[in-house]
Design a protein around this motif. Sequence first.
Motif, mmCIF file in Angstrom:
data_model
loop_
_atom_site.group_PDB
_atom_site.id
_atom_site.type_symbol
_atom_site.label_atom_id
_atom_site.label_comp_id
_atom_site.label_asym_id
_atom_site.label_seq_id
_atom_site.Cartn_x
_atom_site.Cartn_y
_atom_site.Cartn_z
ATOM 1 N N ASN A 17 -9.348 -0.527 -0.325
ATOM 2 C CA ASN A 17 -8.949 -1.824 -0.867
ATOM 3 C C ASN A 17 -8.679 -2.770 0.290
ATOM 4 O O ASN A 17 -8.260 -2.348 1.365
ATOM 5 C CB ASN A 17 -7.703 -1.682 -1.748
ATOM 6 C CG ASN A 17 -7.996 -0.988 -3.059
ATOM 7 O OD1 ASN A 17 -8.735 -1.500 -3.895
ATOM 8 N ND2 ASN A 17 -7.428 0.208 -3.250
ATOM 9 N N PHE A 18 -8.894 -4.054 0.082
ATOM 10 C CA PHE A 18 -8.791 -5.035 1.174
ATOM 11 C C PHE A 18 -7.327 -5.486 1.332
ATOM 12 O O PHE A 18 -6.975 -6.636 1.079
ATOM 13 C CB PHE A 18 -9.696 -6.229 0.880
ATOM 14 C CG PHE A 18 -10.050 -7.034 2.092
ATOM 15 C CD1 PHE A 18 -11.039 -6.592 2.959
ATOM 16 C CD2 PHE A 18 -9.384 -8.221 2.377
ATOM 17 C CE1 PHE A 18 -11.371 -7.336 4.088
ATOM 18 C CE2 PHE A 18 -9.715 -8.960 3.501
ATOM 19 C CZ PHE A 18 -10.712 -8.524 4.358
ATOM 20 N N LEU A 19 -6.470 -4.549 1.758
ATOM 21 C CA LEU A 19 -5.053 -4.851 1.898
ATOM 22 C C LEU A 19 -4.761 -5.669 3.143
ATOM 23 O O LEU A 19 -3.959 -6.612 3.110
ATOM 24 C CB LEU A 19 -4.235 -3.549 1.928
ATOM 25 C CG LEU A 19 -4.476 -2.565 0.781
ATOM 26 C CD1 LEU A 19 -3.544 -1.368 0.920
ATOM 27 C CD2 LEU A 19 -4.303 -3.228 -0.568
ATOM 28 N N GLY A 20 -5.397 -5.308 4.244
ATOM 29 C CA GLY A 20 -5.192 -6.026 5.494
ATOM 30 C C GLY A 20 -3.794 -5.832 6.056
ATOM 31 O O GLY A 20 -2.917 -5.209 5.442
ATOM 32 N N ASN A 21 -3.571 -6.391 7.217
ATOM 33 C CA ASN A 21 -2.250 -6.299 7.852
ATOM 34 C C ASN A 21 -1.183 -6.989 7.013
ATOM 35 O O ASN A 21 -0.038 -6.533 6.938
ATOM 36 C CB ASN A 21 -2.299 -6.932 9.244
ATOM 37 C CG ASN A 21 -3.257 -6.205 10.168
ATOM 38 O OD1 ASN A 21 -3.408 -4.980 10.082
ATOM 39 N ND2 ASN A 21 -3.922 -6.934 11.049
ATOM 40 N N GLU A 22 -1.582 -8.081 6.354
ATOM 41 C CA GLU A 22 -0.635 -8.817 5.518
ATOM 42 C C GLU A 22 -0.093 -7.939 4.395
ATOM 43 O O GLU A 22 1.114 -7.940 4.100
ATOM 44 C CB GLU A 22 -1.324 -10.057 4.932
ATOM 45 C CG GLU A 22 -0.420 -10.885 4.045
ATOM 46 C CD GLU A 22 -1.148 -12.043 3.380
ATOM 47 O OE1 GLU A 22 -0.539 -12.706 2.512
ATOM 48 O OE2 GLU A 22 -2.337 -12.268 3.708
ATOM 49 N N GLY A 23 -0.978 -7.173 3.760
ATOM 50 C CA GLY A 23 -0.541 -6.292 2.680
ATOM 51 C C GLY A 23 0.414 -5.219 3.159
ATOM 52 O O GLY A 23 1.385 -4.881 2.460
ATOM 53 N N ILE A 24 0.169 -4.673 4.348
ATOM 54 C CA ILE A 24 1.062 -3.642 4.903
ATOM 55 C C ILE A 24 2.427 -4.243 5.219
ATOM 56 O O ILE A 24 3.466 -3.607 4.990
ATOM 57 C CB ILE A 24 0.439 -3.010 6.162
ATOM 58 C CG1 ILE A 24 -0.938 -2.420 5.842
ATOM 59 C CG2 ILE A 24 1.361 -1.923 6.725
ATOM 60 C CD1 ILE A 24 -0.934 -1.409 4.722
ATOM 61 N N ILE A 62 -7.051 -2.444 8.112
ATOM 62 C CA ILE A 62 -5.838 -2.470 8.935
ATOM 63 C C ILE A 62 -6.214 -2.437 10.408
ATOM 64 O O ILE A 62 -7.116 -1.694 10.810
ATOM 65 C CB ILE A 62 -4.936 -1.260 8.602
ATOM 66 C CG1 ILE A 62 -4.545 -1.275 7.125
ATOM 67 C CG2 ILE A 62 -3.692 -1.231 9.481
ATOM 68 C CD1 ILE A 62 -3.852 0.001 6.659
ATOM 69 N N THR A 63 -5.524 -3.227 11.212
ATOM 70 C CA THR A 63 -5.702 -3.201 12.670
ATOM 71 C C THR A 63 -4.387 -2.755 13.311
ATOM 72 O O THR A 63 -3.499 -2.229 12.640
ATOM 73 C CB THR A 63 -6.123 -4.576 13.193
ATOM 74 O OG1 THR A 63 -5.050 -5.513 13.005
ATOM 75 C CG2 THR A 63 -7.374 -5.090 12.473
ATOM 76 N N VAL A 123 -7.605 0.844 14.198
ATOM 77 C CA VAL A 123 -6.335 1.140 14.861
ATOM 78 C C VAL A 123 -6.637 1.625 16.268
ATOM 79 O O VAL A 123 -7.053 2.775 16.469
ATOM 80 C CB VAL A 123 -5.523 2.194 14.079
ATOM 81 C CG1 VAL A 123 -4.219 2.496 14.803
ATOM 82 C CG2 VAL A 123 -5.253 1.695 12.662
ATOM 83 N N LYS A 124 -6.440 0.749 17.238
ATOM 84 C CA LYS A 124 -6.754 1.080 18.631
ATOM 85 C C LYS A 124 -5.489 1.504 19.376
ATOM 86 O O LYS A 124 -4.481 1.875 18.764
ATOM 87 C CB LYS A 124 -7.444 -0.097 19.291
ATOM 88 C CG LYS A 124 -8.774 -0.454 18.621
ATOM 89 C CD LYS A 124 -9.528 -1.524 19.384
ATOM 90 C CE LYS A 124 -10.878 -1.806 18.732
ATOM 91 N NZ LYS A 124 -11.656 -2.831 19.454
#
Length: 468
Positions: A331-338, A361-362, A389-390
């Motif tokens: 799902n396109f949660l992105g960093n904002e969703g987390i 997620i990044t 995730v680097k």
Amino acid sequence: MTHCSDKESDEQSDDGEEKPDKNQKKKSKGGKHVSFPPDEQIVSGFAEHRSSDRKADSCLTLTEVAVAYQQSCSKHQVQPREHILHQLQQGVCVGGSVKCLDLKGERLDHRSCEALEVVLKSLHFDFINLQAAQLEENGASSLLDMILYYESTTHLDISDNSSMGTSGWRALAHLIKQSVRLSRLDVCNVPVVDYPAQSLAKALLTSRLTVLHLHNAQLSGMPLYTLIGALKSNRALQELHLTNNLLNSYQDALQLGDMLRYNTTLRMLELSNNAVSDAGLEELCDGLRWQTAGLRVLLLRNNQITAKGMVHLAKALPVLKVLQVLDLGENFLGNEGIQVIREPLMLNCSVLQLGLAQANITCEGAVALAEFLAESRQIQQLDVRQNEVKVGGLMALCLALRINQSLANLDLDHIQEQDDFLMETQTRLLSEISRRCLANAGLSGHATHTSETLPAEADEPADSVTTD
């Protein structure tokens, strides 16, 4: 098959005729009368009678069953199936029970089904696979009647059989309703609409099924509404799998949320690969709030959910008491969703496994997850594969694990770094993360005692790192 059952009374009920009360006494012209015991005693007596039939054949070896099957085929003028004979000759029988009768793709016509009676009579199977057996109406009805009469299996897969007709579905509903041994049923890649949906729903009112798979069954809309009507009062089903049903964000999600308000028996609800979206997640969360002793596993992979949907989840997470496994992958949660669910996750005291694979997620999102991990005392598994995730995110996660003592599995990917120093750092961090997770697992036993697990990735990368 020549055996009789009480199926005829069900057929009359299906046609709209009033069914007599089973506890009511009836008088004949001669003044005689009979009374029927409650349903439970009828079913119990039925099962005991079938068990006595089976005991008469329990001394048969698999070789003898194979010979009897060949004779039955001759009687019904059909060719014995080599695949069936091979299974009987190579199988292992323990106390009259065999692991599997695999009839997948066998193309069973009516006479071929009738010839199988001697096998179903003599043996009990843990699993009967009828997937894509091209069952037509008469064959399906006859075979399902036999499976019920002899209580032949605990797990039945009848997927990919779209030509069973009204009689076949009526027999299946009767099997679901009356069997005391059948615990799992798979009916996938078959349209469960109109009469099939109605007959299935009616059977589920008194069914003993604990696991039901209805993948790709066209359940959106009225068919789902019909099914949910029965599941609101069902007190046996523990797992409901509804992937690939085009479930939508309004009507369907509303029905599912309503079910969660009333059903406290269901332990797993799988809704992956649908279109629940953010509005639908709001309806599900409203239902989840009522779950005080029920749902443990909710799988929402690939449902068009975004960061906006996390606002609804954030309101529900702090009050959830029993939900242990939550999968929001793809799902396109992105960093904002987390960021939205970070603090609510800290307040939650039930979630043990969280799936966030391929959730856009990044490193920023990984830092938010690390803050959650540092505070959590119960999280056991976290999946963040197929995200960017680097090293920065890995560093934050590694630092969190120096504090966290519960996380036993952290699933991560190797991300190709351009710089050699960054590659060395990534390898070192992944190694430390793995060691700390293993140490947590050793302390708590989470790795070996977790009752539910997130589903495995269908396309897991070759260089994926897991801490199992």
